[in-house]
Design a protein around this motif. Structure first.
Motif, mmCIF file in Angstrom:
data_model
loop_
_atom_site.group_PDB
_atom_site.id
_atom_site.type_symbol
_atom_site.label_atom_id
_atom_site.label_comp_id
_atom_site.label_asym_id
_atom_site.label_seq_id
_atom_site.Cartn_x
_atom_site.Cartn_y
_atom_site.Cartn_z
ATOM 1 N N ALA A 118 8.869 -20.293 20.420
ATOM 2 C CA ALA A 118 9.090 -20.826 19.078
ATOM 3 C C ALA A 118 9.086 -22.349 19.063
ATOM 4 C CB ALA A 118 10.419 -20.310 18.524
ATOM 5 N N GLN A 140 12.245 -22.373 23.054
ATOM 6 C CA GLN A 140 11.866 -23.224 21.928
ATOM 7 C C GLN A 140 11.607 -24.648 22.393
ATOM 8 O OE1 GLN A 140 14.252 -22.964 18.297
ATOM 9 N NE2 GLN A 140 13.714 -25.078 17.805
ATOM 10 N N ILE A 195 14.706 -16.552 23.380
ATOM 11 C CA ILE A 195 13.769 -17.485 22.756
ATOM 12 C C ILE A 195 13.619 -18.741 23.605
ATOM 13 C CG2 ILE A 195 13.316 -18.898 20.712
ATOM 14 C CD1 ILE A 195 15.072 -16.881 19.142
ATOM 15 N N ALA A 200 16.901 -19.191 14.722
ATOM 16 C CA ALA A 200 16.922 -18.041 15.629
ATOM 17 C C ALA A 200 17.747 -16.899 15.047
ATOM 18 C CB ALA A 200 17.482 -18.469 16.983
ATOM 19 N N TRP A 229 6.681 -18.997 15.411
ATOM 20 C CA TRP A 229 7.055 -18.181 16.564
ATOM 21 C C TRP A 229 5.964 -17.165 16.889
ATOM 22 C CZ3 TRP A 229 7.949 -12.824 16.682
ATOM 23 C CH2 TRP A 229 7.909 -12.172 15.437
ATOM 24 N N VAL A 238 10.459 -14.530 23.072
ATOM 25 C CA VAL A 238 9.791 -15.217 21.970
ATOM 26 C C VAL A 238 9.508 -16.669 22.348
ATOM 27 C CG1 VAL A 238 10.177 -16.139 19.631
ATOM 28 C CG2 VAL A 238 10.762 -13.761 20.148
#
Length: 214
Positions: A153, A188, A186, A173, A141, A151
């Protein structure tokens, strides 16, 4: 062939992306662990949920190779599908709430199997990572916008069971949120979105959009 639903969990705002989840609603018809393991391996999703009691929310979670006491995206997806106030997992009771377009669960970091949180300097570094060899469960991350809690990730389970990279992982997470002590937004995998928020007494909320694929 056993009937099962396919969900996508932690979808992007437009409904795309998300991590596929298999859900066997009549899990009680497959009581043996060996048979559940075989079906989860055959389906090949990063996780498959067997619903043992839909009214009480009792579920059993399998990857293609191992049984998990708790996992994030299966609980978010199963909570949305079953529409129950809580899910009963081997790790403990997981709180569930549905809030408009988001399905939320509340869980604890100590329920999450061990995994390494590996921070990088930039989001581009995370995006450019090659899949590492099997062995260690790695959550890579970086901050996209630290002030805003955004974020970037990627997740690498490292199990050598056909799932080299996990598109969206609520448990990882949860660990990151508990470690940083703040709410996160996040992105991802290829574009999935996970929202998190610390709660009192060691609990963490994890939320995302869920879509029924079939």
């Amino acid at each position: 062939m056993t009937d099962y639903d396919v969900l996508r969990v932690f979808c992007a705002p437009g409904g795309g992306y998300g991590n596929e989840l298999g859900v066997v609603r009549e899990g009680a018809r497959i009581p043996e662990a060996a048979d559940r393991a075989a079906l989860a391996a055959k389906l090949g999703f990063s996780e498959t949920v067997f619903v043992d009691d839909p009214e009480r929310g009792v579920i059993d979670i399998w990857t293609p190779s191992v049984r998990l006491p708790f996992a994030g995206h299966p609980c978010v997806g199963a909570g949305w599908l079953l529409d129950v106030p809580e899910l009963v997992t081997p790790a403990g009771a997981v709180g569930v709430r549905l809030d408009g377009e988001f399905s939320w669960i509340e869980a604890r970091a100590e329920w999450v199997p061990p995994r390494s949180l590996r921070q990088y300097a930039t989001a581009r570094e995370v995006e450019d990572l090659a899949v590492p060899p099997p062995g260690e469960w790695i959550y890579a991350w970086a901050w996209e916008d630290e002030a805003a809690g955004r974020v970037r990730a990627r997740a690498f389970p490292g199990r050598a069971d056909g799932v080299a990279e996990d598109e969206a992982t609520g448990a990882a997470a949860l660990l990151l949120t508990e470690s940083l002590g703040r709410a996160l937004n996040i992105t991802q995998g290829t574009g999935s979105q996970i929202l998190t928020a610390p709660q009192p007494y060691g609990w963490v909320e994890i939320g995302g959009r869920v879509r029924l694929e079939r």
